[in-house]
Design an enzyme around this catalytic site. Structure first.
Site, PDB file in Angstrom:
ATOM      1  N   THR A  19     -52.652  34.480 -43.921  1.00 26.38           N
ATOM      2  CA  THR A  19     -52.986  33.395 -42.997  1.00 26.38           C
ATOM      3  C   THR A  19     -51.718  32.736 -42.471  1.00 26.38           C
ATOM      4  O   THR A  19     -51.650  32.319 -41.329  1.00 26.38           O
ATOM      5  CB  THR A  19     -53.845  32.323 -43.712  1.00 26.38           C
ATOM      6  OG1 THR A  19     -54.897  32.956 -44.444  1.00 26.38           O
ATOM      7  CG2 THR A  19     -54.441  31.345 -42.724  1.00 26.38           C
ATOM      8  N   ARG A  23     -46.640  35.659 -48.662  1.00 26.57           N
ATOM      9  CA  ARG A  23     -46.542  34.861 -49.892  1.00 26.57           C
ATOM     10  C   ARG A  23     -46.715  35.735 -51.100  1.00 26.57           C
ATOM     11  O   ARG A  23     -47.678  36.497 -51.177  1.00 26.57           O
ATOM     12  CB  ARG A  23     -47.642  33.803 -49.923  1.00 26.57           C
ATOM     13  CG  ARG A  23     -47.282  32.663 -49.073  1.00 26.57           C
ATOM     14  CD  ARG A  23     -48.281  31.557 -49.184  1.00 26.57           C
ATOM     15  NE  ARG A  23     -48.201  30.860 -47.923  1.00 26.57           N
ATOM     16  CZ  ARG A  23     -48.901  29.816 -47.592  1.00 26.57           C
ATOM     17  NH1 ARG A  23     -49.778  29.336 -48.427  1.00 26.57           N
ATOM     18  NH2 ARG A  23     -48.739  29.254 -46.435  1.00 26.57           N
ATOM     19  N   SER A 115     -45.771  26.961 -48.812  1.00 25.91           N
ATOM     20  CA  SER A 115     -46.575  25.789 -48.477  1.00 25.91           C
ATOM     21  C   SER A 115     -47.118  25.040 -49.692  1.00 25.91           C
ATOM     22  O   SER A 115     -46.351  24.537 -50.490  1.00 25.91           O
ATOM     23  CB  SER A 115     -47.702  26.222 -47.556  1.00 25.91           C
ATOM     24  OG  SER A 115     -48.340  25.107 -47.043  1.00 25.91           O
ATOM     25  N   HIS A 116     -48.433  25.019 -49.849  1.00 18.65           N
ATOM     26  CA  HIS A 116     -49.039  24.223 -50.910  1.00 18.65           C
ATOM     27  C   HIS A 116     -49.100  24.964 -52.242  1.00 18.65           C
ATOM     28  O   HIS A 116     -49.563  24.404 -53.230  1.00 18.65           O
ATOM     29  CB  HIS A 116     -50.449  23.823 -50.491  1.00 18.65           C
ATOM     30  CG  HIS A 116     -51.277  25.014 -50.112  1.00 18.65           C
ATOM     31  ND1 HIS A 116     -51.080  25.679 -48.924  1.00 18.65           N
ATOM     32  CD2 HIS A 116     -52.242  25.679 -50.759  1.00 18.65           C
ATOM     33  CE1 HIS A 116     -51.910  26.703 -48.863  1.00 18.65           C
ATOM     34  NE2 HIS A 116     -52.631  26.727 -49.963  1.00 18.65           N
ATOM     35  N   LYS A 128     -42.129  32.702 -43.562  1.00 17.73           N
ATOM     36  CA  LYS A 128     -42.913  32.638 -42.332  1.00 17.73           C
ATOM     37  C   LYS A 128     -41.976  32.866 -41.154  1.00 17.73           C
ATOM     38  O   LYS A 128     -40.829  32.425 -41.178  1.00 17.73           O
ATOM     39  CB  LYS A 128     -43.564  31.259 -42.160  1.00 17.73           C
ATOM     40  CG  LYS A 128     -44.448  30.836 -43.311  1.00 17.73           C
ATOM     41  CD  LYS A 128     -45.312  29.644 -42.932  1.00 17.73           C
ATOM     42  CE  LYS A 128     -44.655  28.305 -43.242  1.00 17.73           C
ATOM     43  NZ  LYS A 128     -45.569  27.166 -43.025  1.00 17.73           N
ATOM     44  N   ASP A 280     -47.846  18.255 -47.983  1.00 16.74           N
ATOM     45  CA  ASP A 280     -47.748  19.420 -48.863  1.00 16.74           C
ATOM     46  C   ASP A 280     -46.304  19.918 -48.972  1.00 16.74           C
ATOM     47  O   ASP A 280     -45.371  19.283 -48.489  1.00 16.74           O
ATOM     48  CB  ASP A 280     -48.666  20.539 -48.377  1.00 16.74           C
ATOM     49  CG  ASP A 280     -48.190  21.180 -47.091  1.00 16.74           C
ATOM     50  OD1 ASP A 280     -47.496  20.490 -46.318  1.00 16.74           O
ATOM     51  OD2 ASP A 280     -48.482  22.364 -46.866  1.00 16.74           O
ATOM     52  N   ASP A 282     -44.391  22.204 -47.565  1.00 20.71           N
ATOM     53  CA  ASP A 282     -43.535  22.379 -46.381  1.00 20.71           C
ATOM     54  C   ASP A 282     -43.773  21.331 -45.303  1.00 20.71           C
ATOM     55  O   ASP A 282     -43.225  21.433 -44.202  1.00 20.71           O
ATOM     56  CB  ASP A 282     -43.701  23.788 -45.813  1.00 20.71           C
ATOM     57  CG  ASP A 282     -45.129  24.067 -45.366  1.00 20.71           C
ATOM     58  OD1 ASP A 282     -46.056  23.462 -45.939  1.00 20.71           O
ATOM     59  OD2 ASP A 282     -45.319  24.871 -44.442  1.00 20.71           O
ATOM     60  N   ASP A 284     -46.494  20.354 -43.507  1.00 17.58           N
ATOM     61  CA  ASP A 284     -47.391  20.457 -42.349  1.00 17.58           C
ATOM     62  C   ASP A 284     -48.790  19.912 -42.619  1.00 17.58           C
ATOM     63  O   ASP A 284     -49.595  19.785 -41.709  1.00 17.58           O
ATOM     64  CB  ASP A 284     -47.436  21.891 -41.790  1.00 17.58           C
ATOM     65  CG  ASP A 284     -47.792  22.932 -42.839  1.00 17.58           C
ATOM     66  OD1 ASP A 284     -48.024  22.552 -44.007  1.00 17.58           O
ATOM     67  OD2 ASP A 284     -47.817  24.123 -42.485  1.00 17.58           O
ATOM     68  N   ARG A 285     -49.089  19.584 -43.884  1.00 15.32           N
ATOM     69  CA  ARG A 285     -50.417  19.033 -44.182  1.00 15.32           C
ATOM     70  C   ARG A 285     -50.359  17.532 -44.412  1.00 15.32           C
ATOM     71  O   ARG A 285     -49.292  16.994 -44.747  1.00 15.32           O
ATOM     72  CB  ARG A 285     -50.972  19.669 -45.457  1.00 15.32           C
ATOM     73  CG  ARG A 285     -51.227  21.134 -45.321  1.00 15.32           C
ATOM     74  CD  ARG A 285     -51.906  21.662 -46.560  1.00 15.32           C
ATOM     75  NE  ARG A 285     -52.179  23.071 -46.368  1.00 15.32           N
ATOM     76  CZ  ARG A 285     -53.123  23.738 -46.990  1.00 15.32           C
ATOM     77  NH1 ARG A 285     -53.884  23.129 -47.878  1.00 15.32           N
ATOM     78  NH2 ARG A 285     -53.318  25.017 -46.753  1.00 15.32           N
ATOM     79  N   THR A 347     -59.431  30.412 -38.782  1.00 16.67           N
ATOM     80  CA  THR A 347     -58.538  29.669 -39.673  1.00 16.67           C
ATOM     81  C   THR A 347     -57.092  30.122 -39.496  1.00 16.67           C
ATOM     82  O   THR A 347     -56.814  31.315 -39.400  1.00 16.67           O
ATOM     83  CB  THR A 347     -58.994  29.888 -41.121  1.00 16.67           C
ATOM     84  OG1 THR A 347     -60.256  29.252 -41.289  1.00 16.67           O
ATOM     85  CG2 THR A 347     -57.998  29.319 -42.115  1.00 16.67           C
ATOM     86  N   GLU A 367     -59.812  21.795 -41.472  1.00 17.62           N
ATOM     87  CA  GLU A 367     -60.369  21.057 -42.599  1.00 17.62           C
ATOM     88  C   GLU A 367     -59.407  20.999 -43.784  1.00 17.62           C
ATOM     89  O   GLU A 367     -59.539  20.176 -44.667  1.00 17.62           O
ATOM     90  CB  GLU A 367     -61.700  21.654 -43.041  1.00 17.62           C
ATOM     91  CG  GLU A 367     -61.734  23.179 -43.236  1.00 17.62           C
ATOM     92  CD  GLU A 367     -60.869  23.696 -44.349  1.00 17.62           C
ATOM     93  OE1 GLU A 367     -60.861  23.079 -45.422  1.00 17.62           O
ATOM     94  OE2 GLU A 367     -60.209  24.737 -44.150  1.00 17.62           O
ATOM     95  N   LYS A 379     -48.991  22.474 -37.420  1.00 17.16           N
ATOM     96  CA  LYS A 379     -49.605  21.240 -37.883  1.00 17.16           C
ATOM     97  C   LYS A 379     -48.499  20.375 -38.462  1.00 17.16           C
ATOM     98  O   LYS A 379     -47.442  20.875 -38.822  1.00 17.16           O
ATOM     99  CB  LYS A 379     -50.720  21.513 -38.875  1.00 17.16           C
ATOM    100  CG  LYS A 379     -50.374  22.363 -40.097  1.00 17.16           C
ATOM    101  CD  LYS A 379     -51.662  22.675 -40.859  1.00 17.16           C
ATOM    102  CE  LYS A 379     -51.383  23.333 -42.192  1.00 17.16           C
ATOM    103  NZ  LYS A 379     -51.299  24.804 -42.080  1.00 17.16           N
TER     104      LYS A 379
END
Ligand code: VG1
Ligand code: CO
Length: 546
Positions: A19, A23, A115-116, A128, A280, A282, A284-285, A347, A367, A379
């Protein structure tokens, strides 16, 4: 001092980006040639090759970041990259990278982050690749990278000493490459100051309004200190866990009710400040909380859309909005009211890129605690938090009151996501296949008093370039505006993760303040029976509920 070395290698079969990038456990990336193969595959996939290109490089500071940065600098130099901007100490958040690509008109960027996902020697690492619009590489590009990785035979790397990346402003020449060490925060903080009314937010914070920001020991700590404390005047005590650590202090840098437990506890305590937020790994959340109040990301997107004109950047209104398919349809209600186009995408942020580039949307979100706009192509956690603060500074109301008023005028989309983590891949895949097979018979059935009016496997046709992305999740829609969505995660590194998204809707004033899990309990039960989850994976209690 540096010499180009050509290294013979053989392909790894598992370098297919998910996604959001590639990773894997840190230990996978530590295998000889593993990182190098993937980076060379990125270079090989570039139109016209890497020679003469300009790139930015940085990451969320997780374990293995520093080592990886050195390798990638030397590979970029050996491959003839003309200019490489590198965040000081290897630090750059995902949104900051997106901004830098756009601001300095670079050809792309490499972000080192999972990320998370947790970090540390036993945690995850990731890479990425973002393209020249500042956004995540679209599927066309990630497929090409994967193809390159399957036929790689050699990579190039400059041999020589490590590069000192601890001081910004410094330029270093390696072969034909200019490596420029940049301050990771300033450009991003400047952009935020252009978008939002900092003097209004400062006045809000001066008026006794209190906030708490939790960086979960990840990258946004350095951004938060500059923006919230230095530029907006919040007291230092407003910051929690704002020193980035390679293992995130042992935590899970995921801003949700489970993994940001410390912040959540504070926000529901007697001493709760007026506003709480987290990001998060990185950056972006975002998670938004009020005093004793949690805002779902889907509601957050809808509320930002409804109030967008209060922030300077969006004062002329929005061109359109988009949400990922499993995201609740709260924003659809706002779009309808404002007469805006509203798009439903698969997504992953990469699917918003074309709509943003074409000027068809201004705001979009997922979401999974992701919200963003056309200011960059990722984001953006701190952006969303500043947007909320800007709106609150104008309205001078509490978070809870703002959300409740929104529900009163638009109805409430009760929403929850149930994750079944680390289940056996086979069982998870069978569950999806089985659902897919039964779609025709599900349509028209009445289950627990609701009739199924939609049962499909989501297939997206990009309205800009016509490209198709199918098999993006199972949608079951009912005649009372409720919905269940199933998909498999594309970011995990252990087994499989099944995500079940459950949404119900009401506009009955007396039903706006119910407990989410209670309100949705019928649908939750249905989500389990329809998918025969127990048969497939041997359990039916999720590991994470958000
Ligand atoms: C998850 C989220 C998705 C998000 C992606 C990357 O993907 O559901 O909405 O875009 O993570 O976010 P998946 O495939 O595991 O459901 V991040 O913050 O990791 O860049
Ligand atoms: Co992230």
């Amino acid at each position: 001092m540096y010499e180009i070395k050509e290294v013979k290698t053989t392909p790894f079969k598992d370098q297919k980006p998910g996604t959001s990038g590639l990773r894997k456990p840190v230990t996978a990336f530590q295998q000889p040639h593993y990182l190098e193969n993937f980076i060379q595959s990125i270079f090989n996939s570039m139109k016209g090759g890497p020679r003469g290109k300009s790139l930015v490089l940085g990451g969320d500071g997780r374990y293995y970041n520093k080592r990886a940065i050195q390798i990638i600098i030397k590979m970029a130099a050996a491959n003839g990259v003309r200019k490489l901007m590198v965040g000081r100490d290897g630090f750059l958040s995902t949104p900051a990278v997106s901004n830098i690509i756009r601001k300095y008109k670079l050809d792309g960027g490499i972000i080192l982050s999972a990320s998370h996902n947790p970090g540390g020697p036993d945690g995850d690492f990731g890479v990425k690749f973002n393209i020249e619009n500042g956004g995540p590489a679209p599927e066309k590009v990630t497929n090409e990278i994967y193809q390159q990785s399957l036929r790689i035979e050699r990579y190039l790397i400059a041999e020589g000493p490590d590069i000192d990346i601890s001081r910004d402003g410094v330029e270093i020449k390696i072969l034909d490459t200019t490596v420029k060490i940049i301050d990771p925060v300033t450009d991003y903080a400047d952009l935020m100051e252009e978008l939002f009314d900092f003097s209004k937010i400062r006045a809000l914070l001066d008026s006794g309004f209190t906030m708490c920001y939790d960086a979960l020991h990840a990258i946004t700590g350095i951004y938060a200190r500059e923006i919230f404390v230095n530029r907006l005047g919040a007291p230092e005590e407003s910051l929690r866990n704002c020193d980035p650590l390679p293992d995130f202090g042992g935590g899970h840098p995921d801003p949700n009710l489970k993994y940001a437990a410390g912040l959540v506890e504070l926000m529901f305590s007697q001493d709760a400040p007026d506003f709480g937020a987290a990001s998060d790994g990185d950056g972006d959340r975002n998670m938004i909380l009020g005093r004793h109040f949690f805002v779902t990301p889907s509601d957050s997107l809808a509320i930002l859309a409804a109030n967008a004109r209060l922030a300077p950047r969006y004062k002329d209104g929005l061109k359109g909005v988009a949400r990922s398919m499993p995201t609740s349809r709260a924003v659809d209600q706002v779009a309808q009211e404002l007469g805006l186009p509203c798009y439903e995408t698969p997504t992953g942020w990469k699917f918003f890129g074309n709509l943003l580039d074409a000027g068809m949307i201004t705001l979009c979100g997922e979401e999974s605690f992701g919200t963003g706009s056309d200011h960059i192509r990722e984001k953006d956690g701190i952006w969303a938090i500043l947007f909320w603060l800007n709106i609150l500074a104008e309205k001078r109301t509490s978070v809870a009151e703002l959300v409740r008023k929104h529900w009163m005028s638009h109805g409430r989309n009760y929403y929850t996501r149930h994750d079944y983590e680390e289940v056996e891949r086979e069982g998870a895949q069978d569950l999806m296949k089985d659902l897919d097979r039964r779609l025709p018979e599900l349509k028209g059935q009445t289950l627990a008093g609701r009739t199924v009016i939609l049962a499909d496997n989501f297939c997206y046709k990009d309205p800009v370039d016509g490209s198709k992305s199918c098999n993006q999740g199972i949608r079951i829609g009912f005649d009372d505006n409720s919905r269940i969505v199933y998909r498999l995660s594309g970011t995990g590194t252990k087994g499989a993760t099944i995500r079940i998204y459950i949404e119900g809707y009401t506009n009955a004033p007396e039903l706006l303040d119910e407990d989410t899990q209670e309100f949705l309990s019928d649908l939750i039960r249905l989500s389990r029976s329809i998918s025969r989850i127990k048969e497939h994976i041997g359990r039916e209690e999720p590991t994470v509920i958000t």
